[in-house]
Design an enzyme around this catalytic site. Structure first.
Site, PDB file in Angstrom:
ATOM      1  N   GLN A 189       0.712  -1.103   0.050  1.00 35.04           N
ATOM      2  CA  GLN A 189       0.005  -0.111   0.041  1.00 35.04           C
ATOM      3  C   GLN A 189       0.855   1.157  -0.066  1.00 35.04           C
ATOM      4  O   GLN A 189       0.289   2.310  -0.100  1.00 35.04           O
ATOM      5  CB  GLN A 189      -1.216  -0.088   1.154  1.00 35.04           C
ATOM      6  CG  GLN A 189      -1.760  -1.248   1.316  1.00 35.04           C
ATOM      7  CD  GLN A 189      -2.529  -1.121   2.762  1.00 35.04           C
ATOM      8  OE1 GLN A 189      -3.639  -0.740   2.897  1.00 35.04           O
ATOM      9  NE2 GLN A 189      -1.962  -2.114   3.697  1.00 35.04           N
ATOM     10  N   ASP A 197       6.274   4.453  -1.318  1.00 34.72           N
ATOM     11  CA  ASP A 197       7.664   4.517  -1.607  1.00 34.72           C
ATOM     12  C   ASP A 197       8.215   3.651  -2.267  1.00 34.72           C
ATOM     13  O   ASP A 197       7.550   2.502  -2.534  1.00 34.72           O
ATOM     14  CB  ASP A 197       8.189   4.517  -0.002  1.00 34.72           C
ATOM     15  CG  ASP A 197       8.149   3.445   0.524  1.00 34.72           C
ATOM     16  OD1 ASP A 197       7.706   3.344   1.987  1.00 34.72           O
ATOM     17  OD2 ASP A 197       8.489   2.352   0.242  1.00 34.72           O
ATOM     18  N   HIS A 231      -1.604   1.667  -4.286  1.00 33.11           N
ATOM     19  CA  HIS A 231      -1.802   3.133  -4.081  1.00 33.11           C
ATOM     20  C   HIS A 231      -1.009   3.804  -4.643  1.00 33.11           C
ATOM     21  O   HIS A 231      -0.826   5.087  -4.449  1.00 33.11           O
ATOM     22  CB  HIS A 231      -1.821   3.344  -2.513  1.00 33.11           C
ATOM     23  CG  HIS A 231      -3.023   2.516  -1.850  1.00 33.11           C
ATOM     24  ND1 HIS A 231      -3.151   2.444  -0.315  1.00 33.11           N
ATOM     25  CD2 HIS A 231      -3.954   1.971  -2.266  1.00 33.11           C
ATOM     26  CE1 HIS A 231      -3.980   1.851  -0.148  1.00 33.11           C
ATOM     27  NE2 HIS A 231      -4.618   1.303  -1.059  1.00 33.11           N
ATOM     28  N   GLY A 245       2.939  -4.442   8.891  1.00 32.54           N
ATOM     29  CA  GLY A 245       2.759  -2.821   9.043  1.00 32.54           C
ATOM     30  C   GLY A 245       1.685  -2.311   8.509  1.00 32.54           C
ATOM     31  O   GLY A 245       1.791  -0.973   7.925  1.00 32.54           O
TER      32      GLY A 245
HETATM   33  N1  APR Z   1       7.101  -2.047  12.167  1.00 30.22           N
HETATM   34  C1  APR Z   1       5.697  -2.551  11.526  1.00 30.22           C
HETATM   35  N2  APR Z   1       4.665  -2.270  11.559  1.00 30.22           N
HETATM   36  C2  APR Z   1       4.534  -0.838  12.344  1.00 30.22           C
HETATM   37  C3  APR Z   1       5.631  -0.145  12.905  1.00 30.22           C
HETATM   38  C4  APR Z   1       6.949  -0.813  12.822  1.00 30.22           C
HETATM   39  N3  APR Z   1       8.177  -0.101  13.084  1.00 30.22           N
HETATM   40  N4  APR Z   1       5.392   0.951  13.329  1.00 30.22           N
HETATM   41  C5  APR Z   1       3.998   1.075  13.253  1.00 30.22           C
HETATM   42  N5  APR Z   1       3.657   0.061  12.661  1.00 30.22           N
HETATM   43  C6  APR Z   1       2.212  -0.222  12.524  1.00 30.22           C
HETATM   44  C7  APR Z   1       1.085   0.397  13.076  1.00 30.22           C
HETATM   45  O1  APR Z   1       0.816  -0.166  14.445  1.00 30.22           O
HETATM   46  C8  APR Z   1      -0.115   0.151  12.332  1.00 30.22           C
HETATM   47  O2  APR Z   1      -1.034  -1.063  12.390  1.00 30.22           O
HETATM   48  O3  APR Z   1       1.901  -0.025  10.788  1.00 30.22           O
HETATM   49  C9  APR Z   1       0.294   0.035  10.838  1.00 30.22           C
HETATM   50  C10 APR Z   1       0.263   1.300   9.968  1.00 30.22           C
HETATM   51  O4  APR Z   1      -1.041   1.699   9.862  1.00 30.22           O
HETATM   52  P1  APR Z   1      -1.734   3.042   9.064  1.00 30.22           P
HETATM   53  O5  APR Z   1      -0.957   4.284   9.460  1.00 30.22           O
HETATM   54  O6  APR Z   1      -2.941   3.017   9.072  1.00 30.22           O
HETATM   55  O7  APR Z   1      -1.035   2.601   7.479  1.00 30.22           O
HETATM   56  P2  APR Z   1      -1.578   1.609   6.408  1.00 30.22           P
HETATM   57  O8  APR Z   1      -2.230   0.471   6.908  1.00 30.22           O
HETATM   58  O9  APR Z   1      -0.527   1.567   5.369  1.00 30.22           O
HETATM   59  O10 APR Z   1      -2.688   2.801   5.684  1.00 30.22           O
HETATM   60  C11 APR Z   1      -3.312   2.402   4.539  1.00 30.22           C
HETATM   61  O11 APR Z   1      -4.317   4.510   4.074  1.00 30.22           O
HETATM   62  O12 APR Z   1      -3.997   6.577   4.160  1.00 30.22           O
HETATM   63  C12 APR Z   1      -4.204   5.536   3.391  1.00 30.22           C
HETATM   64  O13 APR Z   1      -3.116   5.254   1.364  1.00 30.22           O
HETATM   65  C13 APR Z   1      -2.756   5.417   2.750  1.00 30.22           C
HETATM   66  O14 APR Z   1      -1.701   3.306   1.843  1.00 30.22           O
HETATM   67  C14 APR Z   1      -2.290   3.984   2.857  1.00 30.22           C
HETATM   68  C15 APR Z   1      -3.526   3.315   3.743  1.00 30.22           C
END
Ligand code: APR
Length: 232
Positions: free
Chosen positions: A86, A89, A104, A175
């Site tokens: 998702q 980068d 995305h 993540g």
């Molecule tokens: N290692 C692994 N996971 C981690 C770490 C780490 N060091 N630090 C945080 N996390 C986890 C968090 O606990 C969380 O579950 O990464 C996750 C990040 O979740 P989001 O911030 O919601 O990101 P994501 O799930 O990728 O969002 C999905 O939403 O805003 C849109 O398009 C955007 O691609 C993105 C999509």
């Protein structure tokens, strides 16, 4: 060769210094999603949106893949690996992953604002040409815009992601808060007999009643644990 599909989200790049979206200090705390990650926001203030992505692109050029990205890439020595990310980068690619599906979009690419999905008009930015502004045009004469899937826009690569699951032997989630669809729904296409592992330092509400082996750790340490405990 056994087949692994890995769904990654912002947490995969957290250890590289790129902030996640949700949770304290997340990107969406700093910027209202509606303004910078929707077609309406872009129409209302294209200059602000172009600058938001220029800023994220400048940051991307300053960071490097982390050990977790490197371990994901190294899995290709022993497995047929598809990374469905998702993330926008290019850290998976820079770590050496050769089969990455970006659901995305991609931060280092820009496209036509008239036909965003027309690959003929997609332009790859480089470290010495990493920004676009109003008046920078695509080959079709329209304003160049980020090659990013904004909320409410179609996710054309989802079909490729679902197809990558045929014959999968192991599914790994790293993540992601599994908040955003259709990406989060990819889990539903994983055959029930295929083991699923989830690497995340925090508790993630998995939108499925199937058994998931949780590795409560960051991406790097979590990948180490996955490889030594479950994949050997
Ligand atoms: N290692 C692994 N996971 C981690 C770490 C780490 N060091 N630090 C945080 N996390 C986890 C968090 O606990 C969380 O579950 O990464 C996750 C990040 O979740 P989001 O911030 O919601 O990101 P994501 O799930 O990728 O969002 C999905 O939403 O805003 C849109 O398009 C955007 O691609 C993105 C999509």
């Amino acid at each position: 060769m056994k087949k692994i599909v890995i769904l990654t989200g912002a947490g995969m790049s957290a250890e590289s210094g790129i902030s996640v979206f949700r949770g304290s200090g997340g990107l969406w705390d700093e910027y209202p999603v509606e303004q910078v990650a929707t077609p309406e926001g872009y129409r209302a203030n294209p200059g602000l949106v172009l600058e938001f992505y220029n800023k994220r692109r400048r940051q991307l050029l300053e960071v490097a893949p982390n050990h977790g990205h490197e371990l994901v890439a190294a899995l290709e020595n022993d497995y047929d690996v598809t990374v469905v990310t998702q993330n926008v980068d290019d850290l998976h690619e820079r770590a050496g992953s050769s089969n990455v599906i970006h659901l995305h979009g991609e931060l280092m690419k820009v496209c036509s604002s008239r036909e965003p999905y027309n690959e003929n008009y997609v332009k790859i930015l480089t470290s010495d040409n990493a920004e676009i502004g109003l008046g920078d045009l695509a080959a079709d004469g329209s304003q160049l815009r980020p090659f990013i899937v904004w909320f409410g826009e179609a996710v054309p690569k989802m079909d490729d992601a679902v197809r990558s699951l045929s014959g999968v032997d192991v599914f790994v989630i790293i993540g992601t808060s599994l908040n955003v669809y259709p990406a989060a729904g990819l889990l539903d296409y994983v055959p029930r007999n295929v083991p699923v592992y989830l690497i995340d330092p925090n508790d993630v509400k998995v939108p499925s009643n199937r058994p998931v082996t949780v590795i409560r750790n960051g991406a790097s340490a979590g990948m180490e644990e996955l490889i030594t405990k479950y994949l050997k």
